[in-house]
Write an enzyme that holds these catalytic residues in place. Sequence first.
Site, PDB file in Angstrom:
ATOM      1  N   HIS A 117       0.875  -1.180   0.000  1.00 20.08           N
ATOM      2  CA  HIS A 117       0.000   0.000   0.000  1.00 20.08           C
ATOM      3  C   HIS A 117       0.911   1.230   0.000  1.00 20.08           C
ATOM      4  CE1 HIS A 117      -3.742   2.104   1.664  1.00 20.08           C
ATOM      5  NE2 HIS A 117      -2.802   2.947   2.070  1.00 20.08           N
ATOM      6  N   HIS A 122       1.884   5.124  -0.653  1.00 19.72           N
ATOM      7  CA  HIS A 122       1.508   6.520  -0.895  1.00 19.72           C
ATOM      8  C   HIS A 122       2.642   7.143  -1.706  1.00 19.72           C
ATOM      9  CE1 HIS A 122      -2.185   7.118   1.596  1.00 19.72           C
ATOM     10  NE2 HIS A 122      -1.791   5.932   2.048  1.00 19.72           N
ATOM     11  N   CYS A 156      -3.849   9.880   5.442  1.00 22.14           N
ATOM     12  CA  CYS A 156      -4.421   9.636   6.761  1.00 22.14           C
ATOM     13  C   CYS A 156      -4.395  10.942   7.538  1.00 22.14           C
ATOM     14  CB  CYS A 156      -3.596   8.564   7.480  1.00 22.14           C
ATOM     15  SG  CYS A 156      -4.065   8.349   9.196  1.00 22.14           S
ATOM     16  N   ASN A 176      -2.422   8.150  -2.287  1.00 20.00           N
ATOM     17  CA  ASN A 176      -1.982   6.809  -2.659  1.00 20.00           C
ATOM     18  C   ASN A 176      -1.473   6.846  -4.099  1.00 20.00           C
ATOM     19  OD1 ASN A 176      -4.442   6.354  -0.710  1.00 20.00           O
ATOM     20  ND2 ASN A 176      -3.280   4.473  -0.677  1.00 20.00           N
TER      21      ASN A 176
HETATM   22  P1  HMG Z   1     -11.667   6.288  21.247  1.00 19.62           P
HETATM   23  O1  HMG Z   1     -12.132   7.698  21.417  1.00 19.62           O
HETATM   24  O2  HMG Z   1     -10.429   5.861  21.928  1.00 19.62           O
HETATM   25  O3  HMG Z   1     -12.795   5.206  21.506  1.00 19.62           O
HETATM   26  O4  HMG Z   1     -11.519   6.034  19.674  1.00 19.62           O
HETATM   27  P2  HMG Z   1     -13.869   4.983  22.568  1.00 19.62           P
HETATM   28  O5  HMG Z   1     -14.123   3.506  22.555  1.00 19.62           O
HETATM   29  O6  HMG Z   1     -13.492   5.651  23.867  1.00 19.62           O
HETATM   30  O7  HMG Z   1     -15.139   5.709  21.940  1.00 19.62           O
HETATM   31  C1  HMG Z   1     -15.250   7.115  21.812  1.00 19.62           C
HETATM   32  C2  HMG Z   1     -16.522   7.452  21.037  1.00 19.62           C
HETATM   33  O8  HMG Z   1     -16.471   6.879  19.726  1.00 19.62           O
HETATM   34  C3  HMG Z   1     -17.758   6.862  21.714  1.00 19.62           C
HETATM   35  O9  HMG Z   1     -18.841   7.711  21.359  1.00 19.62           O
HETATM   36  C4  HMG Z   1     -17.933   5.552  20.981  1.00 19.62           C
HETATM   37  O10 HMG Z   1     -19.245   5.070  21.002  1.00 19.62           O
HETATM   38  C5  HMG Z   1     -17.534   5.946  19.571  1.00 19.62           C
HETATM   39  P3  HMG Z   1     -19.337   8.881  22.353  1.00 19.62           P
HETATM   40  O11 HMG Z   1     -19.665   8.165  23.628  1.00 19.62           O
HETATM   41  O12 HMG Z   1     -18.182   9.844  22.495  1.00 19.62           O
HETATM   42  O13 HMG Z   1     -20.497   9.466  21.624  1.00 19.62           O
HETATM   43  N1  HMG Z   1     -17.053   4.815  18.760  1.00 19.62           N
HETATM   44  C6  HMG Z   1     -17.539   4.520  17.556  1.00 19.62           C
HETATM   45  N2  HMG Z   1     -18.519   5.078  16.814  1.00 19.62           N
HETATM   46  C7  HMG Z   1     -18.770   4.511  15.621  1.00 19.62           C
HETATM   47  N3  HMG Z   1     -18.095   3.436  15.146  1.00 19.62           N
HETATM   48  C8  HMG Z   1     -17.123   2.868  15.862  1.00 19.62           C
HETATM   49  C9  HMG Z   1     -16.813   3.410  17.116  1.00 19.62           C
HETATM   50  N4  HMG Z   1     -15.921   3.086  18.077  1.00 19.62           N
HETATM   51  C10 HMG Z   1     -16.072   3.955  19.079  1.00 19.62           C
HETATM   52  N5  HMG Z   1     -16.469   1.817  15.362  1.00 19.62           N
HETATM   53  C11 HMG Z   1     -11.428   4.674  17.695  1.00 19.62           C
HETATM   54  C12 HMG Z   1     -11.066   4.798  19.169  1.00 19.62           C
HETATM   55  C13 HMG Z   1     -10.663   3.485  17.145  1.00 19.62           C
HETATM   56  C14 HMG Z   1     -12.919   4.473  17.548  1.00 19.62           C
HETATM   57  C15 HMG Z   1     -11.018   5.995  16.995  1.00 19.62           C
HETATM   58  O14 HMG Z   1      -9.687   6.259  17.301  1.00 19.62           O
HETATM   59  C16 HMG Z   1     -11.166   5.934  15.504  1.00 19.62           C
HETATM   60  O15 HMG Z   1     -12.275   5.850  14.967  1.00 19.62           O
HETATM   61  N6  HMG Z   1     -10.026   6.003  14.744  1.00 19.62           N
HETATM   62  C17 HMG Z   1     -10.061   5.861  13.303  1.00 19.62           C
HETATM   63  C18 HMG Z   1      -8.954   6.651  12.689  1.00 19.62           C
HETATM   64  C19 HMG Z   1      -8.913   6.394  11.202  1.00 19.62           C
HETATM   65  O16 HMG Z   1      -9.885   5.952  10.594  1.00 19.62           O
HETATM   66  N7  HMG Z   1      -7.751   6.702  10.572  1.00 19.62           N
HETATM   67  C20 HMG Z   1      -7.565   6.561   9.186  1.00 19.62           C
HETATM   68  C21 HMG Z   1      -7.525   5.145   8.721  1.00 19.62           C
HETATM   69  S1  HMG Z   1      -5.950   4.342   8.913  1.00 19.62           S
HETATM   70  C22 HMG Z   1      -5.082   4.757   7.500  1.00 19.62           C
HETATM   71  O17 HMG Z   1      -5.476   5.640   6.791  1.00 19.62           O
HETATM   72  C23 HMG Z   1      -3.873   3.977   7.093  1.00 19.62           C
HETATM   73  C24 HMG Z   1      -4.135   2.997   5.935  1.00 19.62           C
HETATM   74  O18 HMG Z   1      -4.596   3.674   4.784  1.00 19.62           O
HETATM   75  C25 HMG Z   1      -2.862   2.231   5.584  1.00 19.62           C
HETATM   76  C26 HMG Z   1      -1.646   3.133   5.367  1.00 19.62           C
HETATM   77  O19 HMG Z   1      -1.706   4.108   4.605  1.00 19.62           O
HETATM   78  O20 HMG Z   1      -0.630   2.811   6.008  1.00 19.62           O
HETATM   79  C27 HMG Z   1      -5.207   1.967   6.329  1.00 19.62           C
HETATM   80 MG    MG Z   2      -3.320   4.713   3.337  1.00 23.81          MG
END
Ligand code: HMG
Ligand code: MG
Length: 290
Positions: free
Chosen positions: A209, A211, A242, A251
């Site tokens: 993957h 970028h 990200c 990407n």
């Molecule tokens: P947190 O704040 O530590 O989690 O987040 P929490 O469990 O304490 O929950 C906080 C709030 O989020 C709560 O809601 C939960 O219900 C809600 P509130 O009580 O505040 O209203 N919640 C959710 N809501 C919907 N769907 C869920 C969910 N989980 C908790 N699944 C968490 C932890 C993992 C959720 C957060 O950090 C997060 O969503 N992170 C995602 C970040 C992300 O998507 N980054 C980009 C993708 S990675 C990437 O791009 C790299 C990649 O492309 C590969 C590469 O390039 O190397 C893949």
């Molecule tokens: Mg990526």
Amino acid sequence: MASRWPERVRIREVGPRDGLQNEPGFVPTAVKLEWIDRLADAGLTYIEVTSFVSPKWIPPLADAEEVAAALRRREGVTYAALVPNMRGLERALRAGIDEAAVFMSASETHNRKNINKSIDETLPVLREVASAAKAAGKTVRGYLSTVFGCPYEGAVSVEQAVRLTEALLEMGVDEVSLGDTIGVGHPRQVEAVLTELLGRVPPDKIALHFHNTNGLALANTVIALQMGIRTFDASCGGLGGCPYAPGAAGNVSTGDMVRMLHAMEVRTGVDMTKLSEASAFILQALSRTG
Ligand code: HMG
Ligand code: MG
């Protein structure tokens, strides 16, 4: 001597997820759906369509349910989505997603900034998600980010990347995608990582993957192809990044990758004309929302 070039390569289209998660504006759901359908029509058989993450963390993909529910499903296409935890998996299963993609980083600081947990805290979460997804009859992908460099820590050890790839495979993940999250990898480094990794893991379990921050994504693809990797992630229009990895550019563009592979007589199943139209479609839509 047997050719080092394959007859065919699998492309994982990540534009609707990686591409849109980093956009400043909200792309209307109907536009996302039309783009996804155009990508499928262009012959892409694997499309990561959205993320079931917290909408507070990734607002551009807050319509994950709506996107999944209204997909115009085509036979032979896998519609995948990112899933960070059990809550995300439950949402994805209800939405009828075909494949769950779990994700973590090879560097501690990016892992924490991106999903608010240490690496040690993340592994059991992903294990539970992977086994529940499998029990529900789904395939599972595992992303390992920052393998070629971390925006916060700089260099990442190859040993750490190999150890975490093995941990993901051991928990039942079908394919691990090694991420050059901020696009700092180069061909010699790709060779070094793959030399170490492919001594321990079969190449058909690994995707790359890239970028394209430094313009080296295709060069990195070529060395990985020569070393036996047959699956690559790419993003239509070269969108991507990200929000929790400062400096991440898009990407590798699916069009650039397909054009290169076709010129090398490697098949992808993608229709270049339709892909170009899909790319023009989303770039024009983004110029309206950005
Ligand atoms: P947190 O704040 O530590 O989690 O987040 P929490 O469990 O304490 O929950 C906080 C709030 O989020 C709560 O809601 C939960 O219900 C809600 P509130 O009580 O505040 O209203 N919640 C959710 N809501 C919907 N769907 C869920 C969910 N989980 C908790 N699944 C968490 C932890 C993992 C959720 C957060 O950090 C997060 O969503 N992170 C995602 C970040 C992300 O998507 N980054 C980009 C993708 S990675 C990437 O791009 C790299 C990649 O492309 C590969 C590469 O390039 O190397 C893949
Ligand atoms: Mg990526």
